[in-house]
Design a protein around this motif. Structure first.
Motif, mmCIF file in Angstrom:
data_model
loop_
_atom_site.group_PDB
_atom_site.id
_atom_site.type_symbol
_atom_site.label_atom_id
_atom_site.label_comp_id
_atom_site.label_asym_id
_atom_site.label_seq_id
_atom_site.Cartn_x
_atom_site.Cartn_y
_atom_site.Cartn_z
ATOM 1 N N ASP A 114 0.828 -1.205 0.000
ATOM 2 C CA ASP A 114 0.000 0.000 0.000
ATOM 3 C C ASP A 114 0.863 1.255 0.000
ATOM 4 O OD1 ASP A 114 -2.320 -1.504 0.037
ATOM 5 O OD2 ASP A 114 -2.496 -1.465 2.218
ATOM 6 N N ILE A 115 1.956 1.222 0.758
ATOM 7 C CA ILE A 115 2.866 2.366 0.793
ATOM 8 C C ILE A 115 3.450 2.617 -0.592
ATOM 9 C CG2 ILE A 115 5.098 3.157 1.670
ATOM 10 C CD1 ILE A 115 4.354 1.725 4.328
ATOM 11 N N ASP A 116 3.957 1.568 -1.208
ATOM 12 C CA ASP A 116 4.597 1.725 -2.517
ATOM 13 C C ASP A 116 3.607 2.075 -3.628
ATOM 14 O OD1 ASP A 116 7.175 1.325 -1.661
ATOM 15 O OD2 ASP A 116 7.254 -0.793 -2.204
ATOM 16 N N ALA A 117 2.322 1.873 -3.384
ATOM 17 C CA ALA A 117 1.307 2.192 -4.395
ATOM 18 C C ALA A 117 0.995 3.682 -4.452
ATOM 19 C CB ALA A 117 0.029 1.406 -4.121
ATOM 20 N N ALA A 118 1.458 4.448 -3.476
ATOM 21 C CA ALA A 118 1.202 5.889 -3.472
ATOM 22 C C ALA A 118 1.942 6.569 -4.621
ATOM 23 C CB ALA A 118 1.644 6.487 -2.133
ATOM 24 N N ASP A 119 1.468 7.740 -5.009
ATOM 25 C CA ASP A 119 2.147 8.502 -6.050
ATOM 26 C C ASP A 119 3.507 9.001 -5.570
ATOM 27 O OD1 ASP A 119 -0.049 8.294 -7.828
ATOM 28 O OD2 ASP A 119 -1.034 9.980 -6.840
ATOM 29 N N LEU A 120 3.589 9.283 -4.260
ATOM 30 C CA LEU A 120 4.816 9.804 -3.684
ATOM 31 C C LEU A 120 4.986 9.200 -2.294
ATOM 32 C CD1 LEU A 120 7.041 12.061 -4.283
ATOM 33 C CD2 LEU A 120 5.716 13.471 -2.698
ATOM 34 N N VAL A 121 6.175 8.662 -2.024
ATOM 35 C CA VAL A 121 6.471 8.061 -0.721
ATOM 36 C C VAL A 121 7.520 8.924 -0.017
ATOM 37 C CG1 VAL A 121 7.327 6.056 0.524
ATOM 38 C CG2 VAL A 121 5.953 5.740 -1.550
ATOM 39 N N ILE A 122 7.173 9.399 1.175
ATOM 40 C CA ILE A 122 8.072 10.249 1.957
ATOM 41 C C ILE A 122 8.409 9.534 3.252
ATOM 42 C CG2 ILE A 122 8.400 12.503 3.032
ATOM 43 C CD1 ILE A 122 6.208 13.599 1.209
ATOM 44 N N ARG A 123 9.688 9.427 3.552
ATOM 45 C CA ARG A 123 10.135 8.817 4.800
ATOM 46 C C ARG A 123 10.835 9.862 5.661
ATOM 47 N NH1 ARG A 123 9.230 3.327 4.019
ATOM 48 N NH2 ARG A 123 9.149 2.759 1.809
ATOM 49 N N ILE A 124 11.079 9.477 6.922
ATOM 50 C CA ILE A 124 11.522 10.441 7.925
ATOM 51 C C ILE A 124 12.821 10.005 8.580
ATOM 52 C CG2 ILE A 124 10.905 11.498 10.144
ATOM 53 C CD1 ILE A 124 7.954 11.204 9.291
ATOM 54 N N ASN A 125 13.789 10.920 8.612
ATOM 55 C CA ASN A 125 15.064 10.718 9.309
ATOM 56 C C ASN A 125 15.753 9.419 8.904
ATOM 57 O OD1 ASN A 125 15.021 13.226 10.622
ATOM 58 N ND2 ASN A 125 13.600 12.433 12.163
ATOM 59 N N ARG A 126 16.148 8.577 9.855
ATOM 60 C CA ARG A 126 16.910 7.373 9.494
ATOM 61 C C ARG A 126 16.037 6.305 8.838
ATOM 62 N NH1 ARG A 126 19.202 9.032 14.421
ATOM 63 N NH2 ARG A 126 21.385 9.638 14.205
ATOM 64 N N ALA A 127 14.739 6.431 8.994
ATOM 65 C CA ALA A 127 13.768 5.614 8.259
ATOM 66 C C ALA A 127 14.124 4.134 8.183
ATOM 67 C CB ALA A 127 13.566 6.168 6.849
ATOM 68 N N PRO A 128 14.183 3.425 9.313
ATOM 69 C CA PRO A 128 14.451 1.981 9.246
ATOM 70 C C PRO A 128 13.399 1.273 8.394
ATOM 71 C CG PRO A 128 14.579 2.782 11.505
ATOM 72 C CD PRO A 128 13.986 3.887 10.691
ATOM 73 N N MET A 129 13.837 0.330 7.584
ATOM 74 C CA MET A 129 12.944 -0.417 6.698
ATOM 75 C C MET A 129 13.263 -1.902 6.852
ATOM 76 S SD MET A 129 13.399 2.238 3.519
ATOM 77 C CE MET A 129 12.512 1.280 2.305
ATOM 78 N N PRO A 130 12.730 -2.555 7.892
ATOM 79 C CA PRO A 130 13.053 -3.963 8.163
ATOM 80 C C PRO A 130 12.712 -4.897 7.015
ATOM 81 C CG PRO A 130 11.928 -2.972 10.033
ATOM 82 C CD PRO A 130 11.818 -2.004 8.901
ATOM 83 N N SER A 131 11.595 -4.615 6.331
ATOM 84 C CA SER A 131 11.215 -5.471 5.208
ATOM 85 C C SER A 131 10.321 -4.704 4.255
ATOM 86 C CB SER A 131 10.481 -6.724 5.702
ATOM 87 O OG SER A 131 9.157 -6.409 6.099
ATOM 88 N N ALA A 132 10.336 -5.102 3.004
ATOM 89 C CA ALA A 132 9.454 -4.484 2.014
ATOM 90 C C ALA A 132 7.999 -4.809 2.318
ATOM 91 C CB ALA A 132 9.825 -4.972 0.613
ATOM 92 N N ASP A 133 7.747 -5.953 2.941
ATOM 93 C CA ASP A 133 6.377 -6.357 3.272
ATOM 94 C C ASP A 133 5.741 -5.387 4.265
ATOM 95 O OD1 ASP A 133 4.093 -8.201 3.351
ATOM 96 O OD2 ASP A 133 4.778 -8.651 5.381
ATOM 97 N N SER A 134 6.491 -4.923 5.232
ATOM 98 C CA SER A 134 5.926 -4.031 6.250
ATOM 99 C C SER A 134 6.091 -2.557 5.905
ATOM 100 C CB SER A 134 6.591 -4.296 7.606
ATOM 101 O OG SER A 134 7.981 -4.011 7.562
ATOM 102 N N HIS A 135 7.178 -2.200 5.215
ATOM 103 C CA HIS A 135 7.504 -0.792 5.023
ATOM 104 C C HIS A 135 7.526 -0.332 3.568
ATOM 105 C CE1 HIS A 135 8.679 -0.995 9.223
ATOM 106 N NE2 HIS A 135 8.952 0.285 9.222
ATOM 107 N N GLY A 136 7.428 -1.248 2.626
ATOM 108 C CA GLY A 136 7.604 -0.851 1.240
ATOM 109 C C GLY A 136 9.076 -0.686 0.930
#
Length: 213
Positions: free
Chosen positions: A54-76
Motif C-alpha cells: 500500500d505504501i509503494d502504491a502511493a504517487d509519492l512516498v516520503i520517509r523520515i530521518n533514518r527511516a528503518p525499513m526492516p522489510s518491504a512487506d511491512s515498510h515498502g
C-alpha cells in the motif's frame, strides 16, 4: 554557492544565504497537486504489519530521518522524498537514493554540505517551525512538520503509516517518550483534529492496517 560560503553561512546563522540553496516552498507544494502521498513514520509497530504494498502504491512516498525499513512487506521499498532532522550517513544516502531531501530541523549546524547541495533540496523556514511549536506547546516532530507542510498543498490525499505517537516507541532508537522533547499527546490530538476537518488526511493503524482517521 561554494562549500566555503555554505560553511560561513551556517556558522553565522545567515538564514537568507542558506535559503538560496532551497527550492521555493510554492514550487515544492505545486509538485504535490493531485497526488496521493504516503508519509511513513518510524513506529516500531509498523514492522508487525503488511502495509508495504500500500505504501509503494502511493504517487509519492516520503520517509523520515533514518527511516528503518526492516522489510518491504511491512515498510515498502520506495523513498521518493526524505525529510531530515539529523545528518545522513553516506551509506544511508546511497541506500535510500531519494529524489529530494527536505531539511526540517531548525538546527542548521547539523545541516551538511552534501545534503544542502543535493538536487531539489528544501530548507524548512524557521518561522514555520516556531509557529507549529507554539501551536503544539512543544518542539514538533519531523512527522508533524511534514503533515503541516503537505496539507498546505493541493494534494489529493495524505495517508500516514507508522504513526502511533510513540506508543510503541521508534524503530530508529531506544529512547522513551519522556526522553525526547516532543509532546506526543498534543500531536495526536492535533492530527485527529486535522483529520476531522480535512478529508484528505487519513491515518492507518501501524499493525492492523485499518483506517484510524
Amino acid at each position: 554557492m561554494t562549500p566555503l560560503r555554505f560553511f560561513v553561512a551556517r556558522a553565522f546563522r545567515n538564514e537568507p544565504m542558506l535559503a538560496t540553496l532551497s527550492v521555493p516552498q510554492p514550487a515544492l507544494l505545486a509538485e504535490l497537486a493531485g497526488r496521493h502521498v504516503a508519509l511513513v513514520g518510524n513506529a516500531r509497530a509498523l514492522q508487525e504489519g503488511h502495509q508495504g504494498a500500500d505504501i509503494d502504491a502511493a504517487d509519492l512516498v516520503i520517509r523520515i530521518n533514518r527511516a528503518p525499513m526492516p522489510s518491504a512487506d511491512s515498510h515498502g521499498s520506495r523513498t521518493d522524498w526524505l525529510a531530515l532532522a539529523t545528518r545522513l550517513k553516506p551509506a544511508d544516502r546511497r541506500k535510500f537514493g531519494p529524489d529530494r531531501i527536505l531539511w526540517m530541523s531548525p538546527k542548521r549546524k547539523r545541516l551538511d554540505w552534501q545534503t544542502a547541495k543535493s538536487p531539489g533540496f528544501y530548507l524548512h523556514p524557521l518561522a514555520e517551525y516556531g509557529t507549529l511549536s507554539e501551536q503544539l506547546g512543544a518542539p514538533p516532530t519531523t512527522g508533524a512538520m511534514m503533515i503541516d507542510l503537505l496539507l498546505r498543498s493541493d494534494l489529493a490525499g495524505l495517508t500516514l503509516y507508522g504513526f502511533d505517537f510513540f506508543a510503541s516507541q521508534s524503530l530508529s532508537g531506544s529512547r522513551r517518550a519522556d526522553q525526547v522533547p516532543h509532546d506526543f499527546g498534543s500531536e495526536a490530538e492535533w492530527v485527529q483534529a486535522l483529520a476531522a476537518s480535512d478529508p484528505r488526511l487519513k491515518m492507518v493503524s501501524p499493525v492492523a492496517g485499518s483506517p484510524d482517521a
